[in-house]
Design an enzyme around this catalytic site. Sequence first.
Site, PDB file in Angstrom:
ATOM      1  N   HIS A  78       0.837  -1.210   0.000  1.00 23.24           N
ATOM      2  CA  HIS A  78       0.000   0.000   0.000  1.00 23.24           C
ATOM      3  C   HIS A  78       0.874   1.264   0.000  1.00 23.24           C
ATOM      4  O   HIS A  78       0.544   2.252  -0.652  1.00 23.24           O
ATOM      5  CB  HIS A  78      -0.956   0.008   1.195  1.00 23.24           C
ATOM      6  CG  HIS A  78      -1.810  -1.215   1.278  1.00 23.24           C
ATOM      7  ND1 HIS A  78      -2.444  -1.607   2.421  1.00 23.24           N
ATOM      8  CD2 HIS A  78      -2.116  -2.155   0.334  1.00 23.24           C
ATOM      9  CE1 HIS A  78      -3.115  -2.739   2.192  1.00 23.24           C
ATOM     10  NE2 HIS A  78      -2.925  -3.081   0.935  1.00 23.24           N
ATOM     11  N   HIS A 235      -9.437  -2.175  -4.415  1.00 23.76           N
ATOM     12  CA  HIS A 235      -8.279  -2.476  -3.581  1.00 23.76           C
ATOM     13  C   HIS A 235      -7.333  -3.450  -4.287  1.00 23.76           C
ATOM     14  O   HIS A 235      -6.107  -3.326  -4.158  1.00 23.76           O
ATOM     15  CB  HIS A 235      -8.692  -3.036  -2.208  1.00 23.76           C
ATOM     16  CG  HIS A 235      -7.490  -3.202  -1.330  1.00 23.76           C
ATOM     17  ND1 HIS A 235      -6.934  -2.142  -0.645  1.00 23.76           N
ATOM     18  CD2 HIS A 235      -6.684  -4.263  -1.111  1.00 23.76           C
ATOM     19  CE1 HIS A 235      -5.850  -2.561  -0.027  1.00 23.76           C
ATOM     20  NE2 HIS A 235      -5.669  -3.847  -0.286  1.00 23.76           N
ATOM     21  N   HIS A 262      -0.904 -10.999  -4.739  1.00 23.61           N
ATOM     22  CA  HIS A 262       0.504 -10.614  -4.577  1.00 23.61           C
ATOM     23  C   HIS A 262       1.448 -11.590  -5.279  1.00 23.61           C
ATOM     24  O   HIS A 262       2.418 -11.188  -5.906  1.00 23.61           O
ATOM     25  CB  HIS A 262       0.858 -10.544  -3.093  1.00 23.61           C
ATOM     26  CG  HIS A 262       0.036  -9.545  -2.353  1.00 23.61           C
ATOM     27  ND1 HIS A 262      -0.033  -8.216  -2.716  1.00 23.61           N
ATOM     28  CD2 HIS A 262      -0.769  -9.669  -1.279  1.00 23.61           C
ATOM     29  CE1 HIS A 262      -0.846  -7.580  -1.903  1.00 23.61           C
ATOM     30  NE2 HIS A 262      -1.313  -8.428  -1.019  1.00 23.61           N
TER      31      HIS A 262
HETATM   32 ZN   LIG Z   1      -3.801  -4.697  -0.027  1.00 22.78          ZN
END
Ligand SMILES: [Zn+2]
Length: 305
Positions: A78, A235, A262
Site C-alpha cells: 500500500h 483495492h 501478490h
Molecule cells: Zn492490499
Amino acid sequence: MIFQQTLRNKATFSGIGLHTGKTITLTLRPAEAGTGIVFHRIDLAPAVSIEAHASNVVNTRLSTTIGRGDASVSTIEHLMAALYGCGIDNAHVDIDGPEVPIMDGSAAPFVAAIAKAGVKVSGKARKYLVVKKPVTVVEGDKKATIIPSRHYKISFDMQFAHPAVKSQFRSLEFSQESFIGDFAAARTFGFLAEVEMMKSHGLALGGSLENAVVIGDNGVINPEGLRFQDEFVRHKILDSVGDLSLAGHRLIGHVKATKSGHDLNHKLVTELLKRPDCYTLIEFTPQAFNAPFNIGIPELSWLEA
Ligand SMILES: [Zn+2]
C-alpha cells in the site's frame, strides 16, 4: 524530459502492523535521483537496507515482503502504491520493525502525508519501462498478462463465491488524479472466518474493523459500510499498482488480471524483467508522453497508428 521526483520534506507515520499487531514508526526521507525506494530497518544493529525491487521479494503469501539476510519488511504494497501514485521515484524509508503500518487498510493516509511533504523534481530523466510484447503468467484459474499499450492501465477481474463480493471488474487508466481520487482510499478486506483462523495461528493480530473491511455470512460487518460499491476490486488494483512498482521503473503497458494477487503480481514482474526482448526503457518529453500516436520515438514506431 520528464524527470525523476522525490519528497521535498520528511513524512513520519506510526501505526500498528496488520500481522504482528505491534506499533511501528516509519519515516519517508528525500533521496537522490537513481536511488529508487530503499527501506532501512533502523531497529537492527547495524541497520539493514533493502531496495524495494522484485529481486528482493521473499514472501507473497499474505502481503508482499522484501528481505535481505534475516531482515525483512512485509506489507509494503500500500505504501509502494502511494509512492507510485504520487509520482515518487526515489525515497528512503526508515522503519523500526518488520512490517509497514496498516493505517486504515488503504493507501490514503500515505498519499495525504506525501502530499503534505511535497514533491521535488530532480535533474535526472525518468526511464519508463515500455512493454513491447505480451508477457503472461498463469496459475490454475489465475492469470496476469501485460500487453503493449500507449498508457499504463490495469484491468482487474475478481471472482469470489461469497455473495457479498461475487464478481467485480474495474479498469484503472493510470494518472495521479485517477489513482488518488478513485483507488487510494479502497481498503484491504478479509472474510470473518479466515480472519478468525489467521488470528488463531498468530497472524493478522493487528487486524480490526479500523483497518480492514471484514465480510461475514450476511455481508460487510463494518458499521460504516463500504467506501465504494466495488471497493474490493479497487483495492485489488491498488495492490497491483504497489506490487508492479517493484519492476523498478514506471510502466507503460496494459495489465489484465484475473483473480490475481501478490504472488501472481510478483511472478508477472519477474517474468517481464527476465525477458528483455519484451520491453524497452525510454525517456519521454512531456509532449511525447501525452501524444496519443506518432510520438516520434523510433523505438516506439510499433505503437504508432
Ligand atoms: Zn492490499
